[in-house]
Motif scaffolding. Sequence first.
Motif, PDB file in Angstrom:
ATOM      1  N   THR A 116     -10.189  -3.828   1.808  1.00 12.83           N
ATOM      2  CA  THR A 116      -9.399  -3.130   0.886  1.00 12.83           C
ATOM      3  C   THR A 116      -8.066  -2.877   1.598  1.00 12.83           C
ATOM      4  O   THR A 116      -8.234  -2.790   2.669  1.00 12.83           O
ATOM      5  CB  THR A 116      -9.703  -1.612   0.263  1.00 12.83           C
ATOM      6  OG1 THR A 116      -9.917  -0.794   1.666  1.00 12.83           O
ATOM      7  CG2 THR A 116     -11.121  -1.646  -0.504  1.00 12.83           C
ATOM      8  N   ILE A 117      -6.799  -2.782   0.923  1.00 13.65           N
ATOM      9  CA  ILE A 117      -5.681  -2.524   1.610  1.00 13.65           C
ATOM     10  C   ILE A 117      -5.003  -1.530   0.686  1.00 13.65           C
ATOM     11  O   ILE A 117      -5.124  -1.274  -0.395  1.00 13.65           O
ATOM     12  CB  ILE A 117      -4.692  -3.865   1.557  1.00 13.65           C
ATOM     13  CG1 ILE A 117      -4.456  -4.135  -0.105  1.00 13.65           C
ATOM     14  CG2 ILE A 117      -5.342  -4.834   2.185  1.00 13.65           C
ATOM     15  CD1 ILE A 117      -3.256  -5.341   0.031  1.00 13.65           C
ATOM     16  N   SER A 118      -3.989  -0.668   1.334  1.00 15.42           N
ATOM     17  CA  SER A 118      -3.075   0.101   0.961  1.00 15.42           C
ATOM     18  C   SER A 118      -1.799  -0.033   1.294  1.00 15.42           C
ATOM     19  O   SER A 118      -1.441  -0.506   2.332  1.00 15.42           O
ATOM     20  CB  SER A 118      -3.481   1.582   1.567  1.00 15.42           C
ATOM     21  OG  SER A 118      -3.320   1.655   2.682  1.00 15.42           O
ATOM     22  N   VAL A 119      -1.041   0.249  -0.031  1.00 12.59           N
ATOM     23  CA  VAL A 119       0.582  -0.086   0.103  1.00 12.59           C
ATOM     24  C   VAL A 119       1.101   1.083  -0.099  1.00 12.59           C
ATOM     25  O   VAL A 119       1.011   1.531  -1.520  1.00 12.59           O
ATOM     26  CB  VAL A 119       0.837  -1.408  -0.696  1.00 12.59           C
ATOM     27  CG1 VAL A 119       2.153  -1.755  -0.648  1.00 12.59           C
ATOM     28  CG2 VAL A 119       0.012  -2.463  -0.120  1.00 12.59           C
ATOM     29  N   ILE A 120       2.193   1.556   0.493  1.00 11.74           N
ATOM     30  CA  ILE A 120       3.012   2.710  -0.101  1.00 11.74           C
ATOM     31  C   ILE A 120       4.386   2.314  -0.312  1.00 11.74           C
ATOM     32  O   ILE A 120       4.908   1.422   0.354  1.00 11.74           O
ATOM     33  CB  ILE A 120       3.057   3.868   1.039  1.00 11.74           C
ATOM     34  CG1 ILE A 120       1.669   4.631   1.259  1.00 11.74           C
ATOM     35  CG2 ILE A 120       4.155   4.951   0.914  1.00 11.74           C
ATOM     36  CD1 ILE A 120       1.663   5.454   2.410  1.00 11.74           C
ATOM     37  N   ASP A 149       0.456   6.024   7.028  1.00  7.51           N
ATOM     38  CA  ASP A 149      -0.939   5.872   6.531  1.00  7.51           C
ATOM     39  C   ASP A 149      -1.118   4.871   5.262  1.00  7.51           C
ATOM     40  O   ASP A 149      -1.406   5.186   4.354  1.00  7.51           O
ATOM     41  CB  ASP A 149      -1.269   7.265   6.095  1.00  7.51           C
ATOM     42  CG  ASP A 149      -2.766   7.399   5.555  1.00  7.51           C
ATOM     43  OD1 ASP A 149      -3.715   6.736   6.188  1.00  7.51           O
ATOM     44  OD2 ASP A 149      -3.040   8.109   4.741  1.00  7.51           O
ATOM     45  N   ALA A 150      -0.910   3.849   5.769  1.00 10.34           N
ATOM     46  CA  ALA A 150      -1.013   2.520   4.745  1.00 10.34           C
ATOM     47  C   ALA A 150      -1.054   1.276   5.721  1.00 10.34           C
ATOM     48  O   ALA A 150      -0.475   1.178   6.553  1.00 10.34           O
ATOM     49  CB  ALA A 150       0.110   2.566   3.683  1.00 10.34           C
ATOM     50  N   ASP A 151      -1.677   0.145   4.862  1.00 11.04           N
ATOM     51  CA  ASP A 151      -1.260  -1.171   5.589  1.00 11.04           C
ATOM     52  C   ASP A 151       0.090  -1.613   5.704  1.00 11.04           C
ATOM     53  O   ASP A 151       0.524  -2.376   6.625  1.00 11.04           O
ATOM     54  CB  ASP A 151      -2.439  -2.022   4.868  1.00 11.04           C
ATOM     55  CG  ASP A 151      -3.805  -1.721   4.946  1.00 11.04           C
ATOM     56  OD1 ASP A 151      -4.327  -1.708   6.180  1.00 11.04           O
ATOM     57  OD2 ASP A 151      -4.437  -1.334   4.042  1.00 11.04           O
ATOM     58  N   THR A 196       3.976  -0.453   4.099  1.00  9.27           N
ATOM     59  CA  THR A 196       4.879   0.286   3.703  1.00  9.27           C
ATOM     60  C   THR A 196       6.311  -0.193   3.404  1.00  9.27           C
ATOM     61  O   THR A 196       7.052  -0.750   4.074  1.00  9.27           O
ATOM     62  CB  THR A 196       5.128   1.562   4.546  1.00  9.27           C
ATOM     63  OG1 THR A 196       3.849   2.335   4.710  1.00  9.27           O
ATOM     64  CG2 THR A 196       6.115   2.642   3.962  1.00  9.27           C
ATOM     65  N   TYR A 200       1.056 -12.267   2.456  1.00 15.08           N
ATOM     66  CA  TYR A 200       1.670 -11.595   1.366  1.00 15.08           C
ATOM     67  C   TYR A 200       3.102 -12.402   1.029  1.00 15.08           C
ATOM     68  O   TYR A 200       3.778 -12.989   1.903  1.00 15.08           O
ATOM     69  CB  TYR A 200       2.350 -10.410   1.696  1.00 15.08           C
ATOM     70  CG  TYR A 200       1.015  -9.349   2.155  1.00 15.08           C
ATOM     71  CD1 TYR A 200       0.651  -8.430   1.127  1.00 15.08           C
ATOM     72  CD2 TYR A 200       0.481  -9.299   3.269  1.00 15.08           C
ATOM     73  CE1 TYR A 200      -0.229  -7.572   1.482  1.00 15.08           C
ATOM     74  CE2 TYR A 200      -0.571  -8.432   3.427  1.00 15.08           C
ATOM     75  CZ  TYR A 200      -0.939  -7.437   2.512  1.00 15.08           C
ATOM     76  OH  TYR A 200      -1.779  -6.606   2.739  1.00 15.08           O
ATOM     77  N   ILE A 253       1.863  -6.298  -7.326  1.00 13.91           N
ATOM     78  CA  ILE A 253       2.341  -4.874  -7.065  1.00 13.91           C
ATOM     79  C   ILE A 253       3.651  -5.187  -7.475  1.00 13.91           C
ATOM     80  O   ILE A 253       4.582  -5.845  -7.173  1.00 13.91           O
ATOM     81  CB  ILE A 253       1.925  -4.501  -5.631  1.00 13.91           C
ATOM     82  CG1 ILE A 253       0.583  -4.401  -5.271  1.00 13.91           C
ATOM     83  CG2 ILE A 253       2.831  -2.962  -5.470  1.00 13.91           C
ATOM     84  CD1 ILE A 253       0.479  -4.118  -3.807  1.00 13.91           C
TER      85      ILE A 253
END
Length: 301
Positions: A72-76, A111-113, A115, A207, A286
């Motif tokens: 999983t990845i997180s993007v802010i 706190d994301a992969d 930003t 990306y 996204i």
Amino acid sequence: MTKSIFTFFIVLFILSGCKSLQKTRQKDNSTDTQAQVDTTQQKIETVQVVIKDTIPTQEEVTIKIHPKKPDTISVIGVGDIMIGTNFPNEGYLPPDSGKYMLSSVAHVLKDADLTFGNQEGVILNEGGEAKSCSDPSVCYIFRSPEHLASHYVDAGIDMMSLANNHAGDFGETGRKNTMRVLDSLGIHHAGQLAQPFTIFEHERIKYGFVAFSPNNGTQSINDLDAAKGIIQHLDSLSDIIIVSFHGGAEGKKYQHVTREREYFYGENRGNVYEFSHEMIDAGADIIFGHGASCSQSNRSL
């Protein structure tokens, strides 16, 4: 008789000598052959040792051939950022060089992969071709000194849009210097006509990032065919495609998406609803929307 016996002994001696010489030669040949065998065997053993020493273990082969990607990845994403301007004078700079504007939220942004943020204005110490304003009361231009940009790194920002209505506040000088500074800081950027998109890799994920706006010198939000072409190109090269757009009208009257083309001060700000859905259909994963006075994230698409 005596002569015959003497001759016999001479012949016998010669034959004996020949046999001895033959044995000696055979022995020498045998020794040479054995030496060659020993030497060859030594060479073979040496080669075997070299091969054995250079063969990687099964574990090493597995690591090199099968790198594991994150599950999983997180993007802010945040909207417009302008952390201080020295134009028209340095009195507009914050007292602590802009750090306070990001320090209180840095723990969230980190706190994301990845930003994302939108760079509102240019990054330039001085000079540039300042944009003229017919009505200074409603027209602002922003020029942030280069040292302020380091706070983006401190706050964990990885990529920035350069497609907005302040990207050309100080002409080509401002555009080029903004890109140069972000490059020097390792921050990925997109949106200028000189670089509408970028492709980069992070944690083994590739990306594609592209940014749009309705403003001159940026990749247009109103040219849907060109926009879809870029998305399709990125889709062939990337694992995840991130799209940013700066669009829509401004102010309290425009806090909801009309699903129609929006205009502000006579400027075509695009149909952000149509644009977003077209980009998703083309392959975008996204989409971050942002506007000059109210964030698109607060407007239902």
